[in-house]
Scaffold this motif. Structure first.
Motif, PDB file in Angstrom:
ATOM      1  N   LEU A 110      55.558-133.082 -51.285  1.00  0.00           N
ATOM      2  CA  LEU A 110      54.890-131.983 -51.994  1.00  0.00           C
ATOM      3  C   LEU A 110      55.834-130.811 -52.230  1.00  0.00           C
ATOM      4  O   LEU A 110      55.964-130.321 -53.358  1.00  0.00           O
ATOM      5  CB  LEU A 110      53.663-131.511 -51.206  1.00  0.00           C
ATOM      6  N   GLN A 113      58.510-131.706 -54.769  1.00  0.00           N
ATOM      7  CA  GLN A 113      57.960-131.813 -56.121  1.00  0.00           C
ATOM      8  C   GLN A 113      57.674-130.432 -56.699  1.00  0.00           C
ATOM      9  O   GLN A 113      57.974-130.162 -57.862  1.00  0.00           O
ATOM     10  CB  GLN A 113      56.691-132.654 -56.103  1.00  0.00           C
ATOM     11  N   TYR A 158      48.392-141.594 -52.075  1.00  0.00           N
ATOM     12  CA  TYR A 158      48.738-140.174 -52.125  1.00  0.00           C
ATOM     13  C   TYR A 158      50.055-139.890 -52.832  1.00  0.00           C
ATOM     14  O   TYR A 158      50.258-138.786 -53.345  1.00  0.00           O
ATOM     15  CB  TYR A 158      48.790-139.579 -50.716  1.00  0.00           C
ATOM     16  N   GLU A 214      56.687-138.881 -55.614  1.00  0.00           N
ATOM     17  CA  GLU A 214      55.891-137.781 -56.154  1.00  0.00           C
ATOM     18  C   GLU A 214      54.445-137.925 -55.712  1.00  0.00           C
ATOM     19  O   GLU A 214      53.961-139.041 -55.492  1.00  0.00           O
ATOM     20  CB  GLU A 214      55.956-137.765 -57.680  1.00  0.00           C
ATOM     21  N   MET A 215      53.753-136.800 -55.613  1.00  0.00           N
ATOM     22  CA  MET A 215      52.344-136.796 -55.256  1.00  0.00           C
ATOM     23  C   MET A 215      51.528-137.363 -56.416  1.00  0.00           C
ATOM     24  O   MET A 215      51.924-137.257 -57.574  1.00  0.00           O
ATOM     25  CB  MET A 215      51.851-135.373 -54.964  1.00  0.00           C
ATOM     26  N   PHE A 236      45.934-136.666 -54.140  1.00  0.00           N
ATOM     27  CA  PHE A 236      46.255-135.562 -53.224  1.00  0.00           C
ATOM     28  C   PHE A 236      45.233-134.429 -53.362  1.00  0.00           C
ATOM     29  O   PHE A 236      44.956-133.717 -52.406  1.00  0.00           O
ATOM     30  CB  PHE A 236      47.678-135.067 -53.522  1.00  0.00           C
TER      31      PHE A 236
END
Length: 141
Positions: A49, A52, A86, A95-96, A100
């Motif tokens: 997170l 990103q 997720y 990457e999320m 999420f």
């Protein structure tokens, strides 16, 4: 109070806040896991997170360096986060996903903010002029 522990009150307040935050985050994303089992998943996911949001997608090697776990362990945790939906892998970066954004996210965020604000308030009370006089009086004896 344990006077032999420097900043004992402050440390206790921060420790309590961290336990409450980690418990709430774990229950939000991994309610089926015990705290110890969720630890690496939370650390790896948090780094994905942060990377990103900083426009620097994370690699397993990056995460390994940041959280201090071997790359093969981090890769296993990332694979578990992928299985749970997720995160996703793009080339060698992670990457999320939209998962999420869990249901009731505003309520979860409000809970986290309330925990942090309560800890800040308690820390402020520890450093109030009245408390400072009490600490000074104890250290003079």
């Amino acid at each position: 109070m344990h006077t032999e522990i420097a900043f004992a009150s402050e440390r206790a307040i921060i420790a309590d806040m961290l336990i409450n935050l980690l418990t709430n985050v774990r229950l939000t994303y991994f309610p089926d896991l015990e705290p110890a089992d969720a630890h690496d998943l939370l650390l790896a996911g948090a780094h994905v997170l942060i990377a990103q949001l900083g426009s620097q997608p994370a690699t397993a090697s990056d995460i390994s360096q940041v959280i201090g776990r071997p790359t093969d362990v981090v890769t296993q945790r990332l694979d578990e986060l992928i299985r749970r939906g997720y995160i996703e892998r793009r080339a060698n970066h992670y990457e999320m996903t939209m998962k999420f954004n869990v249901p009731n996210l505003p309520r979860h965020m409000r809970t986290h903010i309330n925990i942090i604000q309560a800890a800040a308030k308690r820390l402020g009370a520890v450093h109030s002029p009245r408390h400072a006089r009490r600490v000074q009086r104890f250290s003079a004896t």
